[in-house]
Design an enzyme around this catalytic site. Structure first.
Site, short mmCIF file in Angstrom:
data_model
loop_
_atom_site.label_atom_id
_atom_site.label_comp_id
_atom_site.label_asym_id
_atom_site.label_seq_id
_atom_site.Cartn_x
_atom_site.Cartn_y
_atom_site.Cartn_z
N CYS A 118 0.85 -1.20 0.00
CA CYS A 118 0.00 0.00 0.00
C CYS A 118 0.88 1.25 0.00
CB CYS A 118 -0.88 -0.04 1.25
SG CYS A 118 -1.88 1.42 1.52
N SER B 104 0.82 3.60 1.97
CA SER B 104 1.26 3.94 3.34
C SER B 104 2.54 3.20 3.72
CB SER B 104 0.16 3.63 4.36
OG SER B 104 -1.03 4.26 4.00
N HIS C 140 5.15 5.27 2.34
CA HIS C 140 5.34 6.49 3.16
C HIS C 140 6.23 6.18 4.37
CE1 HIS C 140 2.60 8.74 0.78
NE2 HIS C 140 1.48 8.45 1.39
N HIS D 178 0.38 -4.03 5.87
CA HIS D 178 -0.83 -3.91 6.69
C HIS D 178 -2.08 -4.20 5.88
CE1 HIS D 178 -0.32 -0.07 4.70
NE2 HIS D 178 -1.62 0.02 4.74
N CYS E 212 -7.30 -3.16 3.24
CA CYS E 212 -6.94 -1.73 3.33
C CYS E 212 -7.39 -0.96 2.10
CB CYS E 212 -5.45 -1.50 3.58
SG CYS E 212 -5.05 0.26 3.66
#
Ligand code: APR
Ligand code: ZN
Ligand code: ZN
Length: 382
Positions: free
Chosen positions: A54, A56, A59, A75, A182
């Site tokens: 993902c 994120s 990031h 996640h 997610c």
């Protein structure tokens, strides 16, 4: 390497298996042998079957989203319960489950509120990267390794709190269903739950990656008649159109700010706008692109740590709504199993978001695909 099966043979014992460790930010992940402790009370050990990569996770690796390292990232996972700790009632060994970054404890203020989904047991906003008792279940080369967001899916085995583990249908297709942990609910729910997109409306989606694509699917399902997609990577446009985007715009191709372009295209601004990128500039552009009187702007992207959003408050005084949403406002253990059922009944199209699949050990290649914009969602298979 572990050959554990879903029996009592590994229950209560440390499992040695492979995991991708993020030792520091801005470096490739390294596949290492790790020891995964048995689950304690209220915890579940899971054999991971698939995991999406993902935005994120990226990031965290590029340092814009701070969580303690070294850590096992990931996640957005699907797996099978290997063993459970004491007092675990909602899953048992052999159950198929989703591994989700947001818990639902069913006891806190947010869980007990009809609309709340940001469970107070979250580890998202000031992450410790540890279990709720302040310890970790992962060790690598004698060093303790953090989890992320109570999840950690880039490992053959992980340990999570029962409150973040969602039991799903026994027949769920485990290779693809991880997207429902997610990316898909985050985007789709932003449209159907947070914004409550109305039939015939005009929507603007900033960012046509995995999350933005799911927003598009949500807008379309809610009956939007015009969906404008914004991305600086024009390679995203073909797929976006196939998902339901009616107009694709590259902001770099315009001399004026993209919010002005959208105002002109829509006459008075869009009904609903969504930010699925994670930069301050695009958040402001999304806000300013929605109708000044009744427009709704939903922030989904994760902004860089410590950044501040600044805009003229008169933009809200006129009637606009600015809001955010986490995992699409779903109460994860109540609602996500229903999304899985709808996926299995082909009522929602999750598979079209999946553009790549790689064996787990090629994880760095998966991140490269995400960063270079060559994929919508890449899934790792274990
Ligand atoms: N303007 C327009 N588009 C941009 C810009 C920009 N300034 N910067 C990046 N993009 C586009 C990228 O080209 C990419 O298509 O945004 C998209 C982001 O998609 P992904 O990298 O696939 O990330 P995704 O998983 O969709 O997550 C998006 O949601 O959950 C959050 O943390 C996540 O902030 C991230 C956001
Ligand atoms: Zn995510
Ligand atoms: Zn809660």
């Amino acid at each position: 390497m572990s050959q554990a099966k879903f029996s009592t043979e590994t229950a209560g014992k440390v499992i040695t298996c492979r995991a991708a460790i993020a030792w520091t930010s801005n470096a490739p992940l390294s596949i290492e042998e790790v020891e995964v402790d048995p689950p304690k009370a209220g915890e579940v050990r899971i054999k991971v079957i698939s995991s999406g990569i993902c935005g994120s996770d990226n990031h965290i690796l590029d340092g814009t989203f701070k969580t303690p390292l070294p850590a096992i990232l990931g996640h957005e996972g699907a797996g099978i319960v290997e063993s459970i700790g004491e007092d675990v009632n909602s899953v048992k060994p052999g159950d198929k489950v989703l591994l989700i970054a947001l818990p639902q404890c069913r006891k806190c203020d947010s869980c007990l509120h009809a609309k709340g989904n940001c469970c107070l047991k979250e580890d998202i906003f000031s992450p410790f990267g540890l279990m709720l008792d302040g310890t970790t279940r992962f060790t690598c080369k004698g060093r303790k390794v953090h989890n992320i967001l109570g999840t950690s899916t880039f490992t053959e085995y992980t340990v999570m709190h029962e409150i973040s583990v969602v039991k799903i249908d026994d027949d769920a297709p485990m290779e693809n269903v991880c997207i429902l942990a997610c990316g898909f609910p985050t985007g789709y729910g932003a449209a159907v739950n947070a914004a409550q997109v109305t039939p015939g409306s005009t929507c603007v989606v900033f960012g046509l990656g995995g999350v933005g694509s799911a927003v598009v699917l949500g807008c379309k399902a809610a009956g939007a008649s015009r969906i404008i997609g914004i991305d600086i990577n024009e390679r995203k446009f073909e797929k976006a159109k196939a998902l339901g985007v009616t107009d694709c715009l590259n902001p770099q191709k315009f001399k004026k700010p993209i919010q002005q372009v959208i105002m002109e295209m829509t006459e008075f601004g869009a009904d609903f706008t969504f930010e699925a990128i994670g930069t301050i500039d695009t958040m402001v552009a999304a806000l300013e692109s929605c109708n000044m009187s009744y427009g709704v702007c939903v922030i989904i992207g994760v902004a860089p740590a410590k950044s501040q959003l600044s805009f003229d408050p008169m933009k809200l005084l006129s009637g606009r709504t600015l809001k955010g949403s986490l995992i699409g406002e779903y109460k994860i253990r109540d609602d996500i199993p229903l999304l899985v059922d709808n996926y299995m009944k082909k009522k929602i199209d999750v598979d079209s978001m999946i553009t790549h699949k790689l064996p787990f050990v090629k994880i760095n290649k998966g991140f490269e695909l995400l960063r270079s914009g060559k994929c919508i969602r890449c899934i790792l298979l274990f």
